[in-house]
Design an enzyme around this catalytic site. Structure first.
Site, PDB file in Angstrom:
ATOM      1  N   GLY A 231       0.834  -1.196   0.000  1.00  0.00           N
ATOM      2  CA  GLY A 231       0.000   0.000   0.000  1.00  0.00           C
ATOM      3  C   GLY A 231       0.866   1.242   0.000  1.00  0.00           C
ATOM      4  O   GLY A 231       2.017   1.216  -0.448  1.00  0.00           O
ATOM      5  N   SER A 232       0.309   2.308   0.524  1.00  0.00           N
ATOM      6  CA  SER A 232       1.001   3.594   0.472  1.00  0.00           C
ATOM      7  C   SER A 232       2.180   3.635   1.444  1.00  0.00           C
ATOM      8  O   SER A 232       2.228   2.895   2.441  1.00  0.00           O
ATOM      9  CB  SER A 232       0.009   4.698   0.840  1.00  0.00           C
ATOM     10  OG  SER A 232      -0.517   4.430   2.125  1.00  0.00           O
ATOM     11  N   GLY A 236       2.795   2.158   5.265  1.00  0.00           N
ATOM     12  CA  GLY A 236       4.013   1.429   5.628  1.00  0.00           C
ATOM     13  C   GLY A 236       4.763   2.086   6.773  1.00  0.00           C
ATOM     14  O   GLY A 236       5.359   1.403   7.612  1.00  0.00           O
ATOM     15  N   GLU A 253       5.744  -3.444   0.713  1.00  0.00           N
ATOM     16  CA  GLU A 253       5.681  -3.156  -0.731  1.00  0.00           C
ATOM     17  C   GLU A 253       4.891  -1.858  -0.870  1.00  0.00           C
ATOM     18  O   GLU A 253       3.659  -1.868  -0.932  1.00  0.00           O
ATOM     19  CB  GLU A 253       4.963  -4.294  -1.466  1.00  0.00           C
ATOM     20  CG  GLU A 253       5.637  -5.650  -1.319  1.00  0.00           C
ATOM     21  CD  GLU A 253       6.866  -5.820  -2.204  1.00  0.00           C
ATOM     22  OE1 GLU A 253       7.095  -4.961  -3.075  1.00  0.00           O
ATOM     23  OE2 GLU A 253       7.585  -6.806  -2.016  1.00  0.00           O
TER      24      GLU A 253
HETATM   25  P1  NAD Z   1      -3.446   2.237   1.332  1.00  0.00           P
HETATM   26  O1  NAD Z   1      -2.132   2.453   2.013  1.00  0.00           O
HETATM   27  O2  NAD Z   1      -4.490   3.253   1.481  1.00  0.00           O
HETATM   28  O3  NAD Z   1      -4.089   0.854   1.827  1.00  0.00           O
HETATM   29  C1  NAD Z   1      -3.416  -0.380   1.642  1.00  0.00           C
HETATM   30  C2  NAD Z   1      -3.888  -1.376   2.678  1.00  0.00           C
HETATM   31  O4  NAD Z   1      -3.379  -1.000   3.960  1.00  0.00           O
HETATM   32  C3  NAD Z   1      -5.404  -1.468   2.841  1.00  0.00           C
HETATM   33  O5  NAD Z   1      -5.759  -2.824   2.990  1.00  0.00           O
HETATM   34  C4  NAD Z   1      -5.658  -0.671   4.114  1.00  0.00           C
HETATM   35  O6  NAD Z   1      -6.819  -1.061   4.800  1.00  0.00           O
HETATM   36  C5  NAD Z   1      -4.418  -1.026   4.913  1.00  0.00           C
HETATM   37  N1  NAD Z   1      -4.059  -0.080   5.973  1.00  0.00           N
HETATM   38  C6  NAD Z   1      -4.053   1.280   5.889  1.00  0.00           C
HETATM   39  N2  NAD Z   1      -3.621   1.805   7.062  1.00  0.00           N
HETATM   40  C7  NAD Z   1      -3.349   0.764   7.879  1.00  0.00           C
HETATM   41  C8  NAD Z   1      -2.885   0.671   9.223  1.00  0.00           C
HETATM   42  N3  NAD Z   1      -2.590   1.755   9.945  1.00  0.00           N
HETATM   43  N4  NAD Z   1      -2.740  -0.557   9.781  1.00  0.00           N
HETATM   44  C9  NAD Z   1      -3.007  -1.664   9.053  1.00  0.00           C
HETATM   45  N5  NAD Z   1      -3.471  -1.635   7.774  1.00  0.00           N
HETATM   46  C10 NAD Z   1      -3.635  -0.429   7.196  1.00  0.00           C
HETATM   47  O7  NAD Z   1      -3.096   2.003  -0.224  1.00  0.00           O
HETATM   48  P2  NAD Z   1      -4.101   1.906  -1.479  1.00  0.00           P
HETATM   49  O8  NAD Z   1      -4.636   3.244  -1.786  1.00  0.00           O
HETATM   50  O9  NAD Z   1      -5.023   0.755  -1.311  1.00  0.00           O
HETATM   51  O10 NAD Z   1      -3.057   1.473  -2.630  1.00  0.00           O
HETATM   52  C11 NAD Z   1      -2.278   2.368  -3.364  1.00  0.00           C
HETATM   53  C12 NAD Z   1      -0.865   2.411  -2.832  1.00  0.00           C
HETATM   54  O11 NAD Z   1      -0.306   1.097  -2.784  1.00  0.00           O
HETATM   55  C13 NAD Z   1       0.073   3.197  -3.724  1.00  0.00           C
HETATM   56  O12 NAD Z   1       0.919   3.972  -2.921  1.00  0.00           O
HETATM   57  C14 NAD Z   1       0.853   2.117  -4.466  1.00  0.00           C
HETATM   58  O13 NAD Z   1       2.099   2.534  -4.948  1.00  0.00           O
HETATM   59  C15 NAD Z   1       0.974   1.072  -3.419  1.00  0.00           C
HETATM   60  N6  NAD Z   1       1.217  -0.243  -3.984  1.00  0.00           N
HETATM   61  C16 NAD Z   1       2.470  -0.772  -3.871  1.00  0.00           C
HETATM   62  C17 NAD Z   1       2.753  -2.002  -4.434  1.00  0.00           C
HETATM   63  C18 NAD Z   1       4.127  -2.591  -4.362  1.00  0.00           C
HETATM   64  O14 NAD Z   1       4.255  -3.784  -4.615  1.00  0.00           O
HETATM   65  N7  NAD Z   1       5.161  -1.837  -4.028  1.00  0.00           N
HETATM   66  C19 NAD Z   1       1.743  -2.721  -5.094  1.00  0.00           C
HETATM   67  C20 NAD Z   1       0.471  -2.157  -5.168  1.00  0.00           C
HETATM   68  C21 NAD Z   1       0.226  -0.921  -4.596  1.00  0.00           C
END
Ligand code: NAD
EC number: 1.2.1.3
Length: 499
Positions: A231-232, A236, A253
């Site tokens: 995720g973002s 992370g 990731e």
């Molecule tokens: P996001 O960070 O909003 O959410 C990702 C996941 O994290 C969701 O399941 C969310 O519920 C969970 N989450 C959020 N805050 C959390 C916390 N405090 N504790 C536990 N879980 C939590 O990301 P998004 O908008 O769904 O996805 C887009 C982002 O993901 C972009 O930044 C993209 O670059 C990244 N991404 C990276 C990869 C990679 O392999 N590097 C792959 C796909 C997406």
């Protein structure tokens, strides 16, 4: 096909998509398509305990037998490819070909993991002591929590699950709260594989639905030694330190800010094709999407003109239509963020081409937008941020050193590439003094990785590796073994301890 027909074809029942508290909207038209039941946070300890019990049984199942479960999963995915792909399109807004491609990626990683299940090799190591042998053994690690993002709603789970399962680890998956439907459908496919497998322990693969609070239960639990979070960078930065503080192993990731350097010798027609796919594919919502174009001053104007022409011809619209190349953004918030970033780029001296909201010829209710090309005078703070949308910033350079410095001068380190026919430039880009990213390509774009390589990036991308190569080692614990088959007990380093 109507949304309801797509849900039904993917095997979702009325009980699974109604009556819950989590509203699911399709990016295609913003329609409310389901109310999904969320996991009660109070149930998380029992869910994790089931995973721990499953681990005790699964870790002793021979790895090739564990591979059989993943082989069956691959078979079930092949049978369900069209329906699951269509559901990815419905729930994440990907064009049909990319929805199917995502399921193909799941199948590919299953094939990889089946082979891996017979190749979990350790080293033998020369011992300095006579009559001794040293070796490494790889053991299962324990429950693996998987937190995934909306933009690869199912493939990321499979990258983790296929490897974790053959490595002997149970899996607990928390998908994005934006994409629970594809997760439920994938879990049903997994359940079919489990039923055919026969004797897998209860709780081996579990799905939990909800937002960050549900993810947090996995993040905080000492009983979940591996926590893979996609995720973002913002997410992370919260999750990584919490897992580290309890001595767990995070696999992070996170966001990317991927660049392409286009050198004077580049095959410009090929570069244009690669740029367009990687900048606007998935509507710029891939972690590896191309976000920065670093073009040599001598070809920059020509390249921008070619790109502007190509951009003008791209069909934007309903992702289910066979001719569409750019579908919707995930929601209106994503479009608002894109528009706000374009404003900031303008204020920093950028010239914006495209980037207008599209309302004609597209389903009403979705967030459709024309991709933007933004010529920037320098690499500003806005360019250094990841905006999860189809914005491509264009920068110029004179020397390769300058281009590499620009490429590396961002907080993220996921994917990168160079277009050049000059061997010295290509090899310099790949050298220790070149790209600082986890992925560095020559004459192909930064997105669309194959599963055979290890996937992941450096710096604020988090350092995790998933998928191919030896990424499986992240799901196991390494044990160093020394075996003494002599009748003596010599100490290493010549140490004497006689008594
Ligand atoms: P996001 O960070 O909003 O959410 C990702 C996941 O994290 C969701 O399941 C969310 O519920 C969970 N989450 C959020 N805050 C959390 C916390 N405090 N504790 C536990 N879980 C939590 O990301 P998004 O908008 O769904 O996805 C887009 C982002 O993901 C972009 O930044 C993209 O670059 C990244 N991404 C990276 C990869 C990679 O392999 N590097 C792959 C796909 C997406």
């Amino acid at each position: 096909m109507t949304h309801t027909a797509t849900l039904t074809a993917a095997g979702l029942t009325p009980a699974e998509i109604t009556g819950g508290t989590l509203a699911v909207h399709s990016p295609i038209d913003g329609a409310l398509v389901a109310h999904v039941h969320e996991t009660n946070p109070a149930d998380m300890p029992a869910i994790i305990a089931r995973s721990v019990s499953a681990f005790k049984a699964w870790r002793t199942v021979p790895a090739p037998r564990r591979g059989e479960l993943v082989r069956l999963l691959g078979e079930e995915l092949r049978a369900a490819k069209a329906e699951l792909g269509a559901l990815v399109t419905l729930e994440a807004g990907k064009i049909t070909s990319e929805g199917l491609g995502e399921v193909q990626e799941m199948i590919d990683i299953c094939d990889f993991a089946v082979g891996l299940s017979r190749q979990i090799y350790g080293l033998t190591i020369a011992s300095e002591r006579p009559g001794h042998r040293m070796m490494e053994t790889w053991h299962p690690m324990g429950p693996c929590g998987v937190i995934s993002a909306f933009n690869f709603p199912v493939a990321v789970w499979s990258w983790n699950a296929a490897l974790a399962l053959v490595c002997g680890d149970p899996v607990i998956w928390k998908p994005s709260e934006k994409t629970p439907l594809t997760a439920i459908a994938s879990m049903k496919i997994m359940d079919r594989a489990l039923a055919r497998f026969g004797d897998a322990p209860e709780g081996l693969v579990q799905l939990v639905i909800g937002g960050p609070a549900i993810g947090e239960a996995l993040v905080a639990s000492k009983d979940v030694p591996i926590l893979s979070a996609t995720g973002s960078t913002r997410m992370g930065s919260i999750v990584g330190p919490k897992v580290a503080a309890r001595w767990g192993r995070p696999i992070l990731e996170l966001g990317g800010n991927n660049a392409m350097i286009v050198a004077p010798s580049a095959d410009l027609d090929m570069a244009v094709r690669a740029i367009v796919f990687s900048a606007v594919g998935t509507a710029g919502q891939r972690c590896t999407s191309l976000r920065r174009l670093i073009a040599h001053h001598s070809i920059r104007a020509d390249l921008v003109a070619k790109l502007a022409k190509a951009y003008a011809s791209l069909p934007i619209g309903d992702p289910r239509r066979a001719t569409t190349l750019i579908g919707p953004l995930v929601d209106h918030g994503a479009r608002d963020r894109m528009l706000a970033q374009l404003e900031k780029a303008r204020a920093e001296g950028g010239t914006v081409h495209g980037g207008a909201t599209v309302t004609e010829g597209v389903p009403q209710g979705g967030a459709y937008i024309a991709p933007a090309l933004v010529e920037m005078p320098t690499q500003t703070d806005t360019v250094r941020e990841e905006t999860f949308a189809p914005i491509l910033y264009v920068l110029g350079y004179d020397t390769l050193d300058e281009a590499i410095a620009l490429q590396n001068d961002v907080p993220q380190g996921l994917s990168s590439c160079i277009f050049t026919l000059n061997l010295r430039e290509a090899e310099t880009f790949l050298s220790a003094a070149g790209s600082d990213c986890g992925i560095a390509n020559v004459n192909i774009g930064p997105s669309g990785a194959e599963i055979g390589g290890a996937f992941g990036g450096e710096k604020e991308t988090g350092g995790g590796r998933e998928s191919g190569s030896d990424a499986w080692k992240g799901y196991m614990r390494r044990q160093t073994n020394t075996i003494n088959y002599s009748a003596q007990l010599p100490l290493a380093q010549g140490v004497k301890f006689d008594f």
